[in-house]
Design a protein around this motif. Structure first.
Motif, PDB file in Angstrom:
ATOM      1  N   THR A   1       2.016   8.025   3.847  1.00 60.56           N
ATOM      2  CA  THR A   1       0.672   8.594   3.989  1.00 60.56           C
ATOM      3  C   THR A   1       0.667  10.080   4.299  1.00 60.56           C
ATOM      4  OG1 THR A   1       0.520   8.174   6.377  1.00 60.56           O
ATOM      5  CG2 THR A   1      -0.108   6.380   4.899  1.00 60.56           C
TER       6      THR A   1
ATOM      7  N   TRP B   1       0.847  -1.194   0.000  1.00 61.77           N
ATOM      8  CA  TRP B   1       0.000   0.000   0.000  1.00 61.77           C
ATOM      9  C   TRP B   1       0.878   1.238   0.000  1.00 61.77           C
ATOM     10  CZ3 TRP B   1      -1.893   3.289   4.381  1.00 61.77           C
ATOM     11  CH2 TRP B   1      -2.911   4.159   3.970  1.00 61.77           C
TER      12      TRP B   1
ATOM     13  N   ARG C   1     -10.743  -2.005  -0.500  1.00 62.18           N
ATOM     14  CA  ARG C   1      -9.645  -2.920  -0.186  1.00 62.18           C
ATOM     15  C   ARG C   1      -9.444  -3.041   1.329  1.00 62.18           C
ATOM     16  NH1 ARG C   1      -4.651  -0.442  -3.035  1.00 62.18           N
ATOM     17  NH2 ARG C   1      -5.726   1.461  -2.350  1.00 62.18           N
ATOM     18  N   ARG C   2      -8.967  -4.193   1.738  1.00 59.50           N
ATOM     19  CA  ARG C   2      -8.639  -4.421   3.150  1.00 59.50           C
ATOM     20  C   ARG C   2      -7.125  -4.361   3.322  1.00 59.50           C
ATOM     21  NH1 ARG C   2     -10.481  -9.439   7.126  1.00 59.50           N
ATOM     22  NH2 ARG C   2     -10.897  -8.086   8.914  1.00 59.50           N
ATOM     23  N   LEU C   3      -6.680  -3.537   4.263  1.00 58.21           N
ATOM     24  CA  LEU C   3      -5.260  -3.286   4.496  1.00 58.21           C
ATOM     25  C   LEU C   3      -4.782  -4.017   5.738  1.00 58.21           C
ATOM     26  CD1 LEU C   3      -2.569  -1.659   4.128  1.00 58.21           C
ATOM     27  CD2 LEU C   3      -3.648   0.138   5.520  1.00 58.21           C
TER      28      LEU C   3
ATOM     29  N   ILE D   1      -9.130  -1.812   8.004  1.00 56.58           N
ATOM     30  CA  ILE D   1      -7.735  -2.018   8.407  1.00 56.58           C
ATOM     31  C   ILE D   1      -7.662  -3.134   9.443  1.00 56.58           C
ATOM     32  CG2 ILE D   1      -5.663  -0.891   9.318  1.00 56.58           C
ATOM     33  CD1 ILE D   1      -7.281   1.763   8.805  1.00 56.58           C
TER      34      ILE D   1
ATOM     35  N   LEU E   1      -8.093   3.669   0.234  1.00 53.50           N
ATOM     36  CA  LEU E   1      -8.262   2.215   0.243  1.00 53.50           C
ATOM     37  C   LEU E   1      -9.505   1.760  -0.517  1.00 53.50           C
ATOM     38  CD1 LEU E   1      -7.267   1.320   3.920  1.00 53.50           C
ATOM     39  CD2 LEU E   1      -6.117   0.563   1.828  1.00 53.50           C
TER      40      LEU E   1
ATOM     41  N   THR F   1      -3.994  -5.602   0.499  1.00 54.81           N
ATOM     42  CA  THR F   1      -2.765  -4.833   0.407  1.00 54.81           C
ATOM     43  C   THR F   1      -2.120  -4.763   1.786  1.00 54.81           C
ATOM     44  OG1 THR F   1      -1.815  -2.724  -0.344  1.00 54.81           O
ATOM     45  CG2 THR F   1      -3.957  -2.618   0.753  1.00 54.81           C
TER      46      THR F   1
ATOM     47  N   GLY G   1     -10.683   3.431   6.351  1.00 53.00           N
ATOM     48  CA  GLY G   1     -10.938   2.232   5.581  1.00 53.00           C
ATOM     49  C   GLY G   1     -10.912   0.990   6.440  1.00 53.00           C
TER      50      GLY G   1
END
Length: 505
Positions: free
Chosen positions: A328, A249, A257-259, A284, A254, A317, A282
């Motif tokens: 970030t 990532w 998507r799952r981080l 996480i 996001l 990711t 998001g």
């Protein structure tokens, strides 16, 4: 020699030629053909072992070399085996393997150099220096020997000699980055920066150089220049990379998507950098050290956690926790962002009581780790603080360093049962809530106190870890922290005298 043996040796020499020009897969194939035709061909076994070592398979190399040496105990075979033992992190075995070579060939500069490597890896820098100096006398042009000698002198804390030696080494990226590191340790920061600039002109894409540049920029407080190089720490070999099939990532939104955010370094690093997690929007999941999960759960703004090493559910990711500020640019939570459990606070407050100026102390991190070099100090240095009227010193130290309390010569209170369970720092956090001050070496205790928002003083070596920067008594990471710095290498006494003077009377 029979005609068949001559033919096999001709094929073997073809393999050696391919080996020399870097066509390693073809060389290996030929060596294996030779061994298939003549299983006791010692030179081919040795060459195949050397190839395995080059390919990062030292255990395979050791087996092959043992077979070769059993057939032909040649000195060059023993040298290769010593290199293999070094790659297997067995430096004392490597030293034992190379010494017979030196008895047979006392004028072999290469053998003295390998002995230096082994003794340096075995944390015997004085003996390593002797070995490297012998190699240098025998063969001044031996590749890397000045660089090796300079780093052994650094390991022995003979920094001026280390710098002088490294200045004589050929100006190649490896020797220049080592020279810069020594200059930084000496406090010659402008010289360190100039040396790194020189190295980067030679190898602008080198991960090692860019990572070292980031550490220097962090230390100098030039943070915007630091984060890009900071991302090179995995490629530079400073931190072992984690193997994930999912893409990295990069800080973009996001969406669906799952981080997975994972950790990479010590407990103190986790405590310092979890402050960035609440700002990520998001889905996480945070992979945390199991011992810290309960402490970190004191902050409801942190994402759901799984134990480090547990198989995660489906993710899209991944990113390392310590990459968040670089990727970030999100705002970080300000302390306090961790909290002690109220029931534990009540328990320890009752045990400690309210009398006196209650100071929790910690003096040693993990002994033997290079990262701890120069950070820790003996408990005896706290004596000036103990002499201040009304002060109570209360030990937060764990491990073998606790043995120093018996011989301290001044009162140090101990807390039986502190963090005796599987979770780290739960009791220590509760004790900190009942203290007036924490005084500590540069270790995870400092980060815990800062994250809890407790008053904490940290004793720092002359050139500290990058995160504490230079020439300031405060920390942008922890507003309740005060920094006390050495003014000379290894000279702790003025640091503790200044602390004692700063205590309220």
């Amino acid at each position: 020699m029979s005609k068949r043996s001559q033919q096999i040796d001709t094929v073997f020499r073809q393999g050696q030629q391919l080996h020399r020009i870097g066509r390693l897969a073809e060389a290996e194939q030929i060596y294996r053909q030779v061994i298939a035709a003549m299983p006791r061909h010692a030179d081919a076994l040795h060459a195949l072992g050397a190839l395995a070592l080059q390919a990062g398979r030292p255990a395979v190399a050791e087996t092959l070399l043992d077979q070769a040496i059993g057939l032909k105990p040649a000195a060059d075979f023993q040298v290769t085996r010593a290199h293999t033992l070094l790659a297997l992190n067995r430096p004392l075995d490597a030293a034992a393997a190379i010494r017979p070579v030196l008895r047979a060939r006392p004028h072999s500069a290469e053998a003295h150099q390998v002995l230096g490597h082994a003794l340096s890896d075995a944390d015997q820098p004085g003996n390593a220096i002797d070995a490297y100096q012998a190699a240098l006398r025998l063969k001044p042009a031996l590749p890397d020997v000045l660089n090796n000698l300079g780093m052994a002198l650094r390991q022995a804390n003979r920094l001026e000699e280390a710098e002088q030696t490294l200045r004589q080494a050929p100006p190649e990226p490896e020797s220049l980055v080592n020279l810069s590191s020594v200059q930084k340790e000496r406090g010659a920061f402008a010289d360190a920066e100039a040396t790194l600039h020189q190295a980067l002109r030679l190898a602008p894409d080198s991960p090692v150089l860019r990572y070292n540049w980031s550490l220097l920029m962090h230390l100098l407080g030039r943070t915007p220049e630091a984060w890009d190089g900071w991302e090179q720490r995995f490629r530079a070999g400073a931190i072992p990379p984690r193997a994930f099939s999912q893409p990295q990532w990069q800080g973009d939104p996001l969406g669906h998507r799952r981080l997975l955010v994972h950790t990479e370094q010590g407990l103190g690093d986790v405590i310092q950098f979890v402050r960035y997690l609440p700002s990520i929007e998001g889905n996480i999941l945070f992979e945390a050290p199991p011992r810290l999960i309960r402490l970190l759960s004191s902050n409801p703004a942190l994402p759901p956690m799984i134990p480090d090493g547990a198989p995660p559910p489906t993710i899209d990711t991944v990113v390392s926790l310590l990459s968040l500020p670089a990727r970030t640019h999100l705002p970080a939570a300000q302390p306090p962002y961790l909290f002690a459990e109220p029931d534990r606070v009540a328990h320890w407050r009752g045990r400690i009581g309210a009398g006196g100026l209650r100071i929790g102390i910690n003096w040693q991190g993990f002994p033997g780790r290079f990262e701890d070099k120069g950070r820790s100090f003996p408990l005896a240095l706290f004596e000036p603080l103990a002499a201040v009227p009304n002060v109570r010193l209360i030990s937060l130290q764990k491990g073998e360093a606790e043995a120093q309390i018996v011989a301290a010569g001044f009162p140090v209170e101990t807390l039986d049962g502190l963090d005796s369970g599987p979770d780290a720092f739960l009791d220590t956090a509760a004790v900190m809530a009942s203290l007036d001050l924490i005084v500590t070496s540069d270790t995870s205790i400092a980060h815990l106190a800062g994250a809890l928002g407790r008053p904490v003083w940290v004793a720092l070596r002359f050139v500290p870890d990058w995160r504490w920067m230079l020439d300031r008594a405060d920390s942008p990471w922890y507003p309740t922290m005060r920094l006390f710095r050495q003014s000379r290498h290894g000279d702790w006494a003025p640091v503790f005298a200044a602390m004692a003077q700063a205590l309220p009377r």
